[in-house]
Design a protein around this motif. Structure first.
Motif, PDB file in Angstrom:
ATOM      1  N   VAL A  43       0.789  -1.122   0.055  1.00 20.47           N
ATOM      2  CA  VAL A  43      -0.056  -0.171  -0.004  1.00 20.47           C
ATOM      3  C   VAL A  43       0.864   1.278   0.043  1.00 20.47           C
ATOM      4  O   VAL A  43       0.614   2.126  -0.826  1.00 20.47           O
ATOM      5  CB  VAL A  43      -0.804   0.089   1.225  1.00 20.47           C
ATOM      6  N   ILE A  44       2.106   1.232   0.893  1.00 17.91           N
ATOM      7  CA  ILE A  44       2.848   2.395   0.886  1.00 17.91           C
ATOM      8  C   ILE A  44       3.540   2.646  -0.449  1.00 17.91           C
ATOM      9  O   ILE A  44       3.697   3.652  -1.011  1.00 17.91           O
ATOM     10  CB  ILE A  44       3.985   2.152   2.058  1.00 17.91           C
ATOM     11  N   ALA A  45       4.061   1.545  -1.047  1.00 20.15           N
ATOM     12  CA  ALA A  45       4.445   1.625  -2.384  1.00 20.15           C
ATOM     13  C   ALA A  45       3.731   2.215  -3.212  1.00 20.15           C
ATOM     14  O   ALA A  45       4.186   3.029  -4.176  1.00 20.15           O
ATOM     15  CB  ALA A  45       5.251   0.250  -2.776  1.00 20.15           C
ATOM     16  N   GLU A  46       2.425   1.643  -3.417  1.00 19.36           N
ATOM     17  CA  GLU A  46       1.744   2.085  -4.493  1.00 19.36           C
ATOM     18  C   GLU A  46       1.113   3.694  -4.304  1.00 19.36           C
ATOM     19  O   GLU A  46       1.154   4.267  -5.227  1.00 19.36           O
ATOM     20  CB  GLU A  46       0.081   1.267  -4.395  1.00 19.36           C
ATOM     21  N   THR A  47       1.075   4.074  -2.973  1.00 18.76           N
ATOM     22  CA  THR A  47       0.693   5.337  -2.539  1.00 18.76           C
ATOM     23  C   THR A  47       1.825   6.249  -2.934  1.00 18.76           C
ATOM     24  O   THR A  47       1.685   7.182  -3.630  1.00 18.76           O
ATOM     25  CB  THR A  47       0.439   5.583  -1.144  1.00 18.76           C
ATOM     26  N   GLU A  48       3.044   5.799  -2.835  1.00 15.50           N
ATOM     27  CA  GLU A  48       4.305   6.612  -3.309  1.00 15.50           C
ATOM     28  C   GLU A  48       4.360   6.724  -4.660  1.00 15.50           C
ATOM     29  O   GLU A  48       4.689   7.838  -5.173  1.00 15.50           O
ATOM     30  CB  GLU A  48       5.640   6.006  -2.769  1.00 15.50           C
ATOM     31  N   LYS A  49       4.076   5.652  -5.407  1.00 15.23           N
ATOM     32  CA  LYS A  49       4.124   5.728  -7.004  1.00 15.23           C
ATOM     33  C   LYS A  49       2.965   6.649  -7.432  1.00 15.23           C
ATOM     34  O   LYS A  49       3.431   7.323  -8.328  1.00 15.23           O
ATOM     35  CB  LYS A  49       3.519   4.178  -7.402  1.00 15.23           C
TER      36      LYS A  49
ATOM     37  N   LYS B  44     -18.046   6.983  -2.941  1.00 14.00           N
ATOM     38  CA  LYS B  44     -16.837   7.764  -2.782  1.00 14.00           C
ATOM     39  C   LYS B  44     -15.815   7.624  -3.897  1.00 14.00           C
ATOM     40  O   LYS B  44     -15.604   8.851  -4.518  1.00 14.00           O
ATOM     41  CB  LYS B  44     -16.299   7.743  -1.187  1.00 14.00           C
ATOM     42  N   ASN B  45     -15.537   6.484  -4.203  1.00 17.79           N
ATOM     43  CA  ASN B  45     -14.584   6.297  -5.259  1.00 17.79           C
ATOM     44  C   ASN B  45     -14.953   6.153  -6.469  1.00 17.79           C
ATOM     45  O   ASN B  45     -14.301   5.960  -7.395  1.00 17.79           O
ATOM     46  CB  ASN B  45     -13.550   5.231  -4.608  1.00 17.79           C
ATOM     47  N   CYS B  46     -16.162   5.995  -6.743  1.00 11.22           N
ATOM     48  CA  CYS B  46     -16.834   5.461  -8.302  1.00 11.22           C
ATOM     49  C   CYS B  46     -16.466   6.887  -8.903  1.00 11.22           C
ATOM     50  O   CYS B  46     -16.972   7.909  -8.352  1.00 11.22           O
ATOM     51  CB  CYS B  46     -18.332   5.302  -8.029  1.00 11.22           C
TER      52      CYS B  46
ATOM     53  N   ILE C 100     -19.956  -0.983   4.335  1.00 14.43           N
ATOM     54  CA  ILE C 100     -19.428  -1.666   5.668  1.00 14.43           C
ATOM     55  C   ILE C 100     -18.107  -0.942   5.725  1.00 14.43           C
ATOM     56  O   ILE C 100     -17.522  -0.886   6.942  1.00 14.43           O
ATOM     57  CB  ILE C 100     -19.232  -3.112   5.502  1.00 14.43           C
ATOM     58  N   ALA C 101     -16.921  -0.921   4.620  1.00 19.17           N
ATOM     59  CA  ALA C 101     -15.699  -0.481   4.829  1.00 19.17           C
ATOM     60  C   ALA C 101     -15.609   0.862   5.561  1.00 19.17           C
ATOM     61  O   ALA C 101     -14.939   0.858   6.490  1.00 19.17           O
ATOM     62  CB  ALA C 101     -14.775  -0.776   3.672  1.00 19.17           C
TER      63      ALA C 101
ATOM     64  N   TYR D 266      -7.734   0.864  -6.069  1.00 14.46           N
ATOM     65  CA  TYR D 266      -8.326   0.634  -4.658  1.00 14.46           C
ATOM     66  C   TYR D 266      -7.576   0.849  -3.640  1.00 14.46           C
ATOM     67  O   TYR D 266      -8.033   1.504  -2.467  1.00 14.46           O
ATOM     68  CB  TYR D 266      -9.316  -0.565  -4.821  1.00 14.46           C
ATOM     69  N   LEU D 267      -6.389   0.070  -3.906  1.00 18.67           N
ATOM     70  CA  LEU D 267      -5.647   0.109  -2.278  1.00 18.67           C
ATOM     71  C   LEU D 267      -5.008   1.374  -2.082  1.00 18.67           C
ATOM     72  O   LEU D 267      -5.148   1.728  -0.839  1.00 18.67           O
ATOM     73  CB  LEU D 267      -4.141  -0.859  -2.866  1.00 18.67           C
ATOM     74  N   VAL D 268      -5.044   2.387  -3.028  1.00 18.64           N
ATOM     75  CA  VAL D 268      -4.554   3.706  -2.571  1.00 18.64           C
ATOM     76  C   VAL D 268      -5.711   4.506  -2.122  1.00 18.64           C
ATOM     77  O   VAL D 268      -5.340   5.429  -1.078  1.00 18.64           O
ATOM     78  CB  VAL D 268      -4.054   4.429  -4.088  1.00 18.64           C
ATOM     79  N   HIS D 269      -6.855   4.151  -2.450  1.00 17.57           N
ATOM     80  CA  HIS D 269      -8.060   4.876  -1.977  1.00 17.57           C
ATOM     81  C   HIS D 269      -8.564   3.938  -0.766  1.00 17.57           C
ATOM     82  O   HIS D 269      -9.611   3.671  -0.569  1.00 17.57           O
ATOM     83  CB  HIS D 269      -9.078   4.972  -2.857  1.00 17.57           C
ATOM     84  N   GLU D 270      -7.659   3.660   0.358  1.00 16.46           N
ATOM     85  CA  GLU D 270      -8.139   3.107   1.723  1.00 16.46           C
ATOM     86  C   GLU D 270      -8.522   1.502   1.315  1.00 16.46           C
ATOM     87  O   GLU D 270      -9.248   0.983   2.294  1.00 16.46           O
ATOM     88  CB  GLU D 270      -9.031   3.946   2.458  1.00 16.46           C
TER      89      GLU D 270
END
Lengths: 560, 236
Positions: free
Chosen positions: A10-16, A139-141, A347-348, A152-156
């Protein structure tokens, strides 16, 4: 993948994403609505344009899920400015890229609602269509590529599953959901936490989770848009549900008419499995959960939970009497948690932000937000999400931009064939479960059809009755024969051929079918009829008056 | 043996836990109407004639599928229930062709008996008279869809007792029909064993044997019940 590897990823993807050279992002709506108005060709043209201009390293093109204002499609969103262009055509692309990307100037006459607003907003979030909404489920749609789990991983993404598995016990998860006061979004509004707890309490070595995506109401497309726009969110909700109730296997029942939703959901399952977010020992925990898709074959009644379960079992999709409820004896006789797509998608955020946060949104009895599919004689139809308790007036006039052609609002139909009509005098009703029931309608799954003066309410009732008649499974007598009889009587009224006795018979039948039917389809089939009788009785009376004029001779007063 | 207390129509009763409300009524001589229930077959709750009111539950529940619970207060004889039974009966008669005078089952028909029981002197709904076939292709038996009320007792007798799975249901809504195999003529069935259990299970003149004439058909649905009970004894 274990927990640490997941966190690193997740960190790597966010950084990217942060370090990306792409300063411009262009989202193109690739929901079924925009695709049908040509968004795929637009995207192809845009890609060519970007390559032609050599901007590949600066501009990222993201195919996304539904952005909302569906009847203005194809939609194209330019980030970070958040300018949305409507009805984008291949011939506009070059101009948009030149002006928006290179010169940083939005093209006003192509912006969203440019043809109907005095001045369109270059930041779409300021437009009342969006500013009045609160997006939790959606929210992310429209922001992320539904076919890429990394987005999706970048968006929580899957953060809530990770939290539930490692920081919470199943009891904690259920307590959190109970505290959120969330109610099932399939239509009946049963408290979600209570349902989860009931399934949790039944001891069995095998339990199941089912996601009901057999959305069949005419004019409704909430579940489709969620499944198309953010399938991973639903998957995450199902996995959390499985963990909470102790189920190891889930089924997503999606109607066959949604090929795109099925494709994206199946792709999402594959990606999640590959990353170890589904399957055995998720993220290295003791929890295993697997999801399979089951495709509905086109029966409306299969949205009823017991019929849906029969259908998954490979039987004829007909309901069975409850009790026992699926929580006790569901799929293959095992305790089964069955929730709607929108419920699982909600739920999430509850796990991430806490039940208290969610419970503070909405009204005292109906917490959270509700997704509505706005359709009918409204200026801006599409997909919206508002807090419970938003008034119908705000939805129709502020968000929906009022009635087409400056017409007059006559009624809003909620809940599809199981719901009813809300007349103009109740425009200020605060939309929540109780308020709508009090008006003789139901919240339903979120279909909202707006009607103007040109709608004939008797014909509306007839239309929905015809739908129920065709979709009745034919198992129980009240629904099988009752809906047919009611439809024929309504047709008679529409043809100005019905007498007062017919109307009386119709009313008696309506109450009978409502109370005596086996399942919810028959139980709610008379609702459109009963609610139009309640609010628009004069339209029925007029037609009966026309019959009486023709057929009943009024004795002339004669001289004595 | 352990019993639980329930109340039906103000009568206090002691009944075995786990039995259905319908069973509790029958065991205690309380009349309860039904068409789709046949003891020995699974219950489907389709005919809605056995609806009862239960205190504390705001829905009418079918007695054949609802199990008794301790201190349950049940009513089977309210005005509403009687009115609904009458409507259901009328809808049965209006749905297809149920002209008793020309029916093989005349005088031996559960539907006809139901009409008498609810005091149906006329039918307030238009007769739908859908186009229904009469399948005479079987060597011994006839299926007359005009008389069928879709109780599915034949379907269940065939699958649950005979194990042949000849009968099933096609279509939906008022177009539902009982079908043989994959909707082929009964005489061409590759699953039918010609056992005749479906005939005995059928409450009306929809299924009958070719050797009877009008008004001569006798049925013995209790045969199905006895068969199931005897098999249970054999197994224990």
């Amino acid at each position: 993948m274990n927990r640490q590897e997941f966190k690193d990823l997740v960190i790597a993807e966010t950084e990217k994403t942060k370090n990306s050279t792409c300063k411009h992002k262009i989202c193109i709506c690739c929901g079924a609505g925009c695709i049908s108005s040509g968004s795929e060709a637009v995207m192809k043209k845009l890609q060519e344009e970007i390559i032609e201009r050599g901007l590949q390293s600066e501009v990222e093109i993201i195919p996304t899920g539904c952005m909302g204002p569906c009847n203005q499609g194809p939609l194209m969103k330019y980030l970070p400015e958040n300018s949305i262009y409507q009805k984008v055509d291949c011939s506009n692309i070059s101009q948009i890229v030149q002006s928006q990307v290179i010169e940083k100037k939005p093209i006003e006459h192509l912006l969203l609602f440019a043809d109907s607003r005095e001045r369109p907003f270059s930041n779409a979030d300021e437009d009342p269509f969006f500013s009045k909404q609160l997006k939790i489920v959606l929210k992310n749609c429209g922001q992320l590529n539904p076919e890429r789990i990394e987005d999706y991983l970048v968006h929580e993404g899957y953060r809530a599953l990770d939290k539930a598995l490692f920081e919470m016990s199943p009891e904690d998860v259920i307590a959190e959901i109970k505290q959120s006061r969330m109610r099932g979004r399939g239509g009946a509004g049963y408290p979600t936490g209570l349902k989860w707890e009931t399934v949790y309490k039944y001891v069995n070595d095998q339990k199941y989770v089912i996601c009901n995506g057999d959305e069949g109401d005419p004019g409704a497309f909430m579940d489709r848009s969620v499944l198309e726009g953010n399938p991973h969110r639903v998957l995450e909700g199902m996995a959390i549900g499985g963990y909470a109730v102790g189920a190891s296997k889930g089924y997503a029942y999606i109607r066959g008419e949604y090929p795109l939703a099925i494709k994206r959901f199946e792709a999402a399952i594959k990606q999640a499995k590959k990353m170890g977010l589904l399957g055995p020992n998720i993220l290295g925990s003791n929890f295993s959960f697997d999801v399979e898709v089951r495709i509905g074959a086109g029966a409306f009644v299969c949205g009823e939970e017991t019929a849906l379960i029969a259908s998954i079992e490979g039987k004829r999709g007909t309901p069975r009497p409850r009790p026992p409820f699926p929580a006790e004896s569901g799929l293959w006789g095992k305790p089964t948690l069955i929730n709607n797509v929108e419920t699982f998608a909600g739920i999430a955020p509850i796990i991430n932000n806490g039940g208290e946060w969610y419970s503070e949104i909405g009204t005292p009895k109906s917490a959270g937000t509700k997704v509505f599919a706005l359709a009918g004689k409204i200026n801006y139809s599409g997909l919206i999400e508002v807090p419970m308790g938003t008034s119908l007036r705000e939805i129709v006039f502020d968000i929906g931009g009022g009635i087409q052609g400056g017409g007059e609002f006559k009624a809003a139909q909620t809940g599809g064939p199981s719901g009813g009509c809300i007349p103009a005098e109740h425009l200020d009703v605060k939309m929540d479960y109780e308020a709508l029931v009090n008006l003789g309608s139901i919240m339903g799954s979120g279909g909202l059809i707006v009607m103007d003066q040109s709608s004939d309410m008797v014909d509306v009732a007839r239309f929905f009755m015809e739908f129920c008649m065709d979709e009745s499974c034919g198992k129980c007598v009240p629904c099988r024969v009752g809906t047919k009889m009611m439809h024929d009587l309504l047709q008679k009224i529409c043809d100005n051929n019905a007498s007062r006795i017919d109307l009386e018979r119709l009313e008696e039948l309506a109450v009978y079918v409502k109370e005596a039917s086996l399942c919810g389809l028959g139980g709610s089939a008379p609702n459109p009829l009963l609610s139009t009788l309640r609010h628009f009785r004069n339209e029925y009376e007029t037609r009966i008056g026309k019959y009486e004029e023709k057929h009943i001779e009024v004795p002339q007063t004669s001289e004595v | 043996m352990n019993t639980i207390d329930i109340k039906i129509n103000e009568r206090s009763l002691k009944v075995l836990p786990g039995i259905t409300i319908l069973q509790a009524c029958r065991d205690n001589g309380i009349d309860i109407l039904t068409m789709c229930h046949l003891k020995g077959l699974s219950d489907v709750g389709a005919c809605r004639l056995c609806l009862v009111e239960i205190e504390g539950i705001n829905k009418l529940l079918s007695a054949c599928t609802t199990r008794v619970a301790s201190n349950m207060v049940i009513r089977t004889d309210t005005e509403k229930i009687k009115r609904y039974q009458r409507i259901t009966t009328e809808l049965f008669f209006a749905e297809r062709n149920h002209v008793c005078s020309v029916c093989v089952a005349n005088g031996n028909c559960e539907l006809q008996e139901l009409g008498y029981k609810v005091g149906m002197d006329h039918i307030r709904y238009p007769f739908l008279f859908p186009e229904c076939k009469v399948d005479t292709s079987h060597q011994y038996f006839v299926m007359d869809h005009n008389r069928c009320i879709m109780c599915t007792r034949c379907v269940r007798a065939c699958s649950e007792v005979e194990g042949a799975f000849n009968w099933d249901v096609k279509n939906r809504g008022f177009q539902v029909r009982v079908i043989s195999d994959f909707d082929t003529p009964w005489g061409e069935s590759i699953t039918c064993t010609s056992c005749g259990k479906c005939l005995q299970a059928c409450p009306t003149g929809a299924l009958w044997s070719k050797d009877v004439v009008q008004g001569q058909l006798e049925k013995h649905p209790e045969m199905i019940t006895e068969l199931v009970e005897k098999r249970k004894l054999l197994l224990t």
